[in-house]
Design a protein around this motif. Sequence first.
Motif, short mmCIF file in Angstrom:
data_model
loop_
_atom_site.label_atom_id
_atom_site.label_comp_id
_atom_site.label_asym_id
_atom_site.label_seq_id
_atom_site.Cartn_x
_atom_site.Cartn_y
_atom_site.Cartn_z
N MET A 44 8.46 9.13 -5.85
CA MET A 44 7.56 9.37 -4.72
C MET A 44 8.01 8.57 -3.50
O MET A 44 8.40 7.42 -3.63
CB MET A 44 6.13 8.97 -5.10
CG MET A 44 5.47 9.88 -6.10
SD MET A 44 5.08 11.51 -5.39
CE MET A 44 3.77 11.06 -4.27
N PRO A 45 7.96 9.18 -2.32
CA PRO A 45 8.34 8.44 -1.11
C PRO A 45 7.31 7.37 -0.78
O PRO A 45 6.15 7.43 -1.18
CB PRO A 45 8.34 9.53 -0.03
CG PRO A 45 7.41 10.58 -0.55
CD PRO A 45 7.58 10.57 -2.04
N GLU A 46 7.75 6.35 -0.08
CA GLU A 46 6.85 5.29 0.36
C GLU A 46 5.91 5.83 1.44
O GLU A 46 6.26 6.74 2.19
CB GLU A 46 7.65 4.12 0.92
CG GLU A 46 8.51 3.41 -0.11
CD GLU A 46 7.67 2.65 -1.13
OE1 GLU A 46 6.56 2.21 -0.78
OE2 GLU A 46 8.12 2.52 -2.28
N PHE A 47 4.71 5.24 1.50
CA PHE A 47 3.71 5.67 2.49
C PHE A 47 4.28 5.59 3.91
O PHE A 47 4.09 6.51 4.71
CB PHE A 47 2.47 4.78 2.36
CG PHE A 47 1.28 5.26 3.14
CD1 PHE A 47 0.37 6.13 2.57
CD2 PHE A 47 1.07 4.83 4.44
CE1 PHE A 47 -0.74 6.58 3.28
CE2 PHE A 47 -0.04 5.27 5.16
CZ PHE A 47 -0.93 6.14 4.58
N LYS A 48 5.01 4.53 4.20
CA LYS A 48 5.56 4.36 5.55
C LYS A 48 6.61 5.41 5.86
O LYS A 48 6.79 5.80 7.02
CB LYS A 48 6.14 2.95 5.70
CG LYS A 48 6.50 2.60 7.14
CD LYS A 48 6.89 1.14 7.27
CE LYS A 48 7.19 0.80 8.72
NZ LYS A 48 7.54 -0.65 8.89
N ASP A 49 7.33 5.87 4.84
CA ASP A 49 8.32 6.94 5.05
C ASP A 49 7.65 8.24 5.47
O ASP A 49 8.26 9.07 6.16
CB ASP A 49 9.13 7.17 3.78
CG ASP A 49 10.00 5.98 3.41
OD1 ASP A 49 10.36 5.22 4.33
OD2 ASP A 49 10.29 5.81 2.21
N ILE A 50 6.42 8.44 5.03
CA ILE A 50 5.69 9.67 5.34
C ILE A 50 5.00 9.59 6.68
O ILE A 50 5.07 10.51 7.50
CB ILE A 50 4.65 9.96 4.23
CG1 ILE A 50 5.34 10.14 2.89
CG2 ILE A 50 3.83 11.21 4.58
CD1 ILE A 50 4.39 10.18 1.70
N PHE A 51 4.32 8.46 6.93
CA PHE A 51 3.46 8.36 8.12
C PHE A 51 3.99 7.44 9.22
O PHE A 51 3.44 7.44 10.32
CB PHE A 51 2.06 7.88 7.70
CG PHE A 51 1.28 8.90 6.93
CD1 PHE A 51 0.73 10.01 7.57
CD2 PHE A 51 1.10 8.78 5.56
CE1 PHE A 51 0.02 10.96 6.87
CE2 PHE A 51 0.38 9.73 4.85
CZ PHE A 51 -0.16 10.82 5.50
N ILE B 152 3.68 4.28 9.33
CA ILE B 152 2.92 3.04 9.27
C ILE B 152 2.64 2.71 7.81
O ILE B 152 2.76 3.57 6.94
CB ILE B 152 1.58 3.12 10.05
CG1 ILE B 152 0.67 4.20 9.47
CG2 ILE B 152 1.84 3.35 11.54
CD1 ILE B 152 -0.72 4.25 10.10
N THR B 153 2.26 1.47 7.54
CA THR B 153 1.92 1.09 6.18
C THR B 153 0.51 1.54 5.84
O THR B 153 -0.31 1.79 6.72
CB THR B 153 2.01 -0.43 5.99
OG1 THR B 153 1.04 -1.08 6.82
CG2 THR B 153 3.41 -0.93 6.34
N ARG B 154 0.23 1.62 4.55
CA ARG B 154 -1.11 2.04 4.09
C ARG B 154 -2.19 1.10 4.63
O ARG B 154 -3.27 1.53 5.01
CB ARG B 154 -1.13 2.09 2.57
CG ARG B 154 -2.41 2.68 1.99
CD ARG B 154 -2.36 2.75 0.48
NE ARG B 154 -1.64 3.93 0.01
CZ ARG B 154 -0.42 3.92 -0.50
NH1 ARG B 154 0.24 2.78 -0.58
NH2 ARG B 154 0.16 5.03 -0.91
N SER B 155 -1.91 -0.18 4.71
CA SER B 155 -2.90 -1.15 5.17
C SER B 155 -3.20 -1.03 6.66
O SER B 155 -4.24 -1.52 7.13
CB SER B 155 -2.42 -2.58 4.86
OG SER B 155 -1.21 -2.87 5.56
#
Length: 239
Positions: free
Chosen positions: A1-8, A10-13
């Motif tokens: 699974m890609p990292e959240f930051k790679d998708i959006f 920004i970080t999840r936090s």
Amino acid sequence: MPEFKDIFGITRSQLRKTCLLVPVLTKDLLKKLDIQDFKRSNFYACGSNEHTTVIHTLMGPSFVGDAVLHLSESPCANLILFGSCGLVQTTPQLNLGSLVTPYESYAMESFSDLLSEEPRDFNSSAADNDFLNKFLYCLRKEEIQAVKCASFGSIALESKHRDYLLKENIQVMDMESAAFFFAAKHTAKKAVALFYVTDIMADQPAFKPLAEKDKQKVLHSRSHAIDLLVQFTDYLAAN
């Protein structure tokens, strides 16, 4: 699974409790929401103020639906979809520039199904009822119509299905709201949408340029809608 930051981007936090999803991003929206820093990934772009994150999803049900799915394990609890829509027909309450919020949206996103000559029924999804009521209560002094919507996979094929739309009492058409509501329910997020009317199926089709007075009317409507989004997101933060 890609990292959240790679998708959006920004970080999840860094994500806020309320997320505003916009298929088409405009400078006035960022300015009025006081978004100073906008981060882009290969898929989406995000920016936040104190209590709201704006996510530029691009147009289409897959982009919007996937964005909601990727927000599943995140601090986001409230989802708002903002964009434009078309009218099936004018009414005393609905015309160019009207502001509407879909309480239900039919999933008519498949181009192949729309092109087929075989008659069929379409599934529908709905806004979160409590969240919709909160939205309408907050903006109760505004002329926002709660409407039945259909998400279409083809602008060219809309008129072919006019009889079905009228039979089902569907008033407006967009591209993403059905996928948005389905994905929100799947991820247990509260979801509502706000649209402004930019075209009318028979009288002012989407492919026909607007007269200057109508263009200004639509631009004013979009600007006012953004003001209402600021008001609602502030209300959510305070309550």
